[in-house]
Design a protein around this motif. Sequence first.
Motif, PDB file in Angstrom:
ATOM      1  N   CYS A  46       5.364  -7.972  -2.121  1.00  0.00           N
ATOM      2  CA  CYS A  46       5.735  -6.744  -2.837  1.00  0.00           C
ATOM      3  C   CYS A  46       6.973  -7.007  -3.692  1.00  0.00           C
ATOM      4  O   CYS A  46       7.975  -7.537  -3.201  1.00  0.00           O
ATOM      5  CB  CYS A  46       6.026  -5.632  -1.835  1.00  0.00           C
ATOM      6  SG  CYS A  46       6.441  -4.084  -2.647  1.00  0.00           S
ATOM      7  N   CYS A  51      10.716  -1.769  -0.267  1.00  0.00           N
ATOM      8  CA  CYS A  51       9.555  -0.870  -0.345  1.00  0.00           C
ATOM      9  C   CYS A  51       9.288  -0.188   1.002  1.00  0.00           C
ATOM     10  O   CYS A  51       9.262  -0.835   2.045  1.00  0.00           O
ATOM     11  CB  CYS A  51       8.321  -1.666  -0.776  1.00  0.00           C
ATOM     12  SG  CYS A  51       6.813  -0.702  -0.812  1.00  0.00           S
ATOM     13  N   ASP A  53       6.710   2.319   0.938  1.00  0.00           N
ATOM     14  CA  ASP A  53       5.443   3.006   0.664  1.00  0.00           C
ATOM     15  C   ASP A  53       4.374   2.491   1.632  1.00  0.00           C
ATOM     16  O   ASP A  53       3.973   1.329   1.584  1.00  0.00           O
ATOM     17  CB  ASP A  53       5.036   2.714  -0.797  1.00  0.00           C
ATOM     18  CG  ASP A  53       3.710   3.348  -1.157  1.00  0.00           C
ATOM     19  OD1 ASP A  53       3.081   3.966  -0.277  1.00  0.00           O
ATOM     20  OD2 ASP A  53       3.303   3.220  -2.327  1.00  0.00           O
ATOM     21  N   LYS A  54       3.905   3.384   2.487  1.00  0.00           N
ATOM     22  CA  LYS A  54       2.933   2.965   3.505  1.00  0.00           C
ATOM     23  C   LYS A  54       1.583   2.594   2.907  1.00  0.00           C
ATOM     24  O   LYS A  54       0.781   1.930   3.543  1.00  0.00           O
ATOM     25  CB  LYS A  54       2.771   4.074   4.546  1.00  0.00           C
ATOM     26  CG  LYS A  54       3.990   4.169   5.459  1.00  0.00           C
ATOM     27  CD  LYS A  54       3.806   5.215   6.522  1.00  0.00           C
ATOM     28  CE  LYS A  54       5.071   5.281   7.378  1.00  0.00           C
ATOM     29  NZ  LYS A  54       5.051   6.409   8.311  1.00  0.00           N
ATOM     30  N   ASN A  55       1.319   3.074   1.703  1.00  0.00           N
ATOM     31  CA  ASN A  55       0.042   2.762   1.056  1.00  0.00           C
ATOM     32  C   ASN A  55       0.152   1.571   0.102  1.00  0.00           C
ATOM     33  O   ASN A  55      -0.802   1.259  -0.606  1.00  0.00           O
ATOM     34  CB  ASN A  55      -0.456   3.994   0.278  1.00  0.00           C
ATOM     35  CG  ASN A  55      -0.719   5.165   1.211  1.00  0.00           C
ATOM     36  OD1 ASN A  55      -1.249   4.980   2.301  1.00  0.00           O
ATOM     37  ND2 ASN A  55      -0.317   6.359   0.786  1.00  0.00           N
ATOM     38  N   CYS A  56       1.314   0.945   0.079  1.00  0.00           N
ATOM     39  CA  CYS A  56       1.534  -0.167  -0.847  1.00  0.00           C
ATOM     40  C   CYS A  56       0.543  -1.292  -0.563  1.00  0.00           C
ATOM     41  O   CYS A  56       0.341  -1.687   0.595  1.00  0.00           O
ATOM     42  CB  CYS A  56       2.968  -0.680  -0.711  1.00  0.00           C
ATOM     43  SG  CYS A  56       3.304  -2.071  -1.797  1.00  0.00           S
ATOM     44  N   ARG A  57      -0.074  -1.811  -1.641  1.00  0.00           N
ATOM     45  CA  ARG A  57      -1.128  -2.829  -1.461  1.00  0.00           C
ATOM     46  C   ARG A  57      -0.570  -4.238  -1.351  1.00  0.00           C
ATOM     47  O   ARG A  57      -1.301  -5.193  -1.108  1.00  0.00           O
ATOM     48  CB  ARG A  57      -2.141  -2.734  -2.605  1.00  0.00           C
ATOM     49  CG  ARG A  57      -1.552  -3.082  -3.964  1.00  0.00           C
ATOM     50  CD  ARG A  57      -2.437  -2.656  -5.113  1.00  0.00           C
ATOM     51  NE  ARG A  57      -1.764  -2.812  -6.391  1.00  0.00           N
ATOM     52  CZ  ARG A  57      -1.822  -3.903  -7.145  1.00  0.00           C
ATOM     53  NH1 ARG A  57      -2.509  -4.937  -6.740  1.00  0.00           N
ATOM     54  NH2 ARG A  57      -1.182  -3.960  -8.297  1.00  0.00           N
TER      55      ARG A  57
END
Lengths: 199, 199
Positions: A46, A51, A53-57
């Motif tokens: 990332c 970061c 963000d729990k939805n971060c890819r």
Amino acid sequence: MWKESLAIFGGVCLTKFVYDYIFAKKAIPSKIVKEVLFFPDKGIACPNVSCEDKNCRYSHESTCLRALVNHLKSAKKSLDVCVCVFSCHELAETLVYVSKGGVPVRVLSDKSIGDVVNSRIPDLRAKGIPVRIHNTPYLMHHKFAIVDNELLLCGSFNWTRQAVTGNNESVIVTNDKDFVERFCNEFSRLWELNSPQNL
Amino acid sequence: MWKESLAIFGGVCLTKFVYDYIFAKKAIPSKIVKEVLFFPDKGIACPNVSCEDKNCRYSHESTCLRALVNHLKSAKKSLDVCVCVFSCHELAETLVYVSKGGVPVRVLSDKSIGDVVNSRIPDLRAKGIPVRIHNTPYLMHHKFAIVDNELLLCGSFNWTRQAVTGNNESVIVTNDKDFVERFCNEFSRLWELNSPQNL
């Protein structure tokens, strides 16, 4: 008599120890870097270090790409890159970041397979980074970078997404002068050889 | 009193010097190898070291290929090769020479671009050298060899004729344990991973 001799010898040793102690402080060797980065990473690191963000890819683990990026970002005086194939967006962004910070960045790449889909070369040029292209029937097949003429990163690793998350690759990272100086010379030689005047 | 103290200090130093001298002899570090081979060579090194044939088409200068071959031939206990593309006849012959000398040789290569024209893999197998092939959509892109688990040769250099006499390539040669051990582990890991039982 032997006591006096031993005392003189002790005095000499004491002087040497004090001398060594004082000068050793000035001559503490900088940290010896001897790392190996083995790819593939499980995912792309990332770009946002903090970061949440729990939805971060992206990957939030410690990755080899992140280690590589951190080494490149440590540049304070110069960053020279000599890599056959350059299509990795994250590494191109890193060079732009370093360049915008006022550090001169130079990129040497290869014509024959440098014009790959997603080549970052046009972007780098557009961002003002000097790029020279080796254009012969043979490959400029190197894959190395030199940070501040002091830290060498070299190996099998082309700067592509496939190399980051797919292939088995290795990158040696070292500040051993015996290696670094030779690669500095090789970069200078090839940079000059591929100067527009010499083509 | 200060003279006695200095004499005692001198005695301690003398003991240490004698101790260091005796044990230093036993602990002389083996020669530190830190080379870099920069290809291309101007020509292929003549296989006959004492060649006097004036019409010989091979190079009789000191070449990087010859240095590489000599390092490989120095193997006394083991020779592990992990290289993506293997088509260079001279390097295949070197492995056969080492193997015939009783040293176990292992070769790990890649399926996707390992099946190149002039691949030496079938020859190596025919000569009894164990070869394992990495077969996934991604590349086993490494280019390294380990001699006796003590000397590492690694870089951008595929074992092809084009890499020897055409491309710009680099090979680091070192016996630094910090590097060698990590590549030994990587070889073992990949050798096991590509075992016929695990495919």
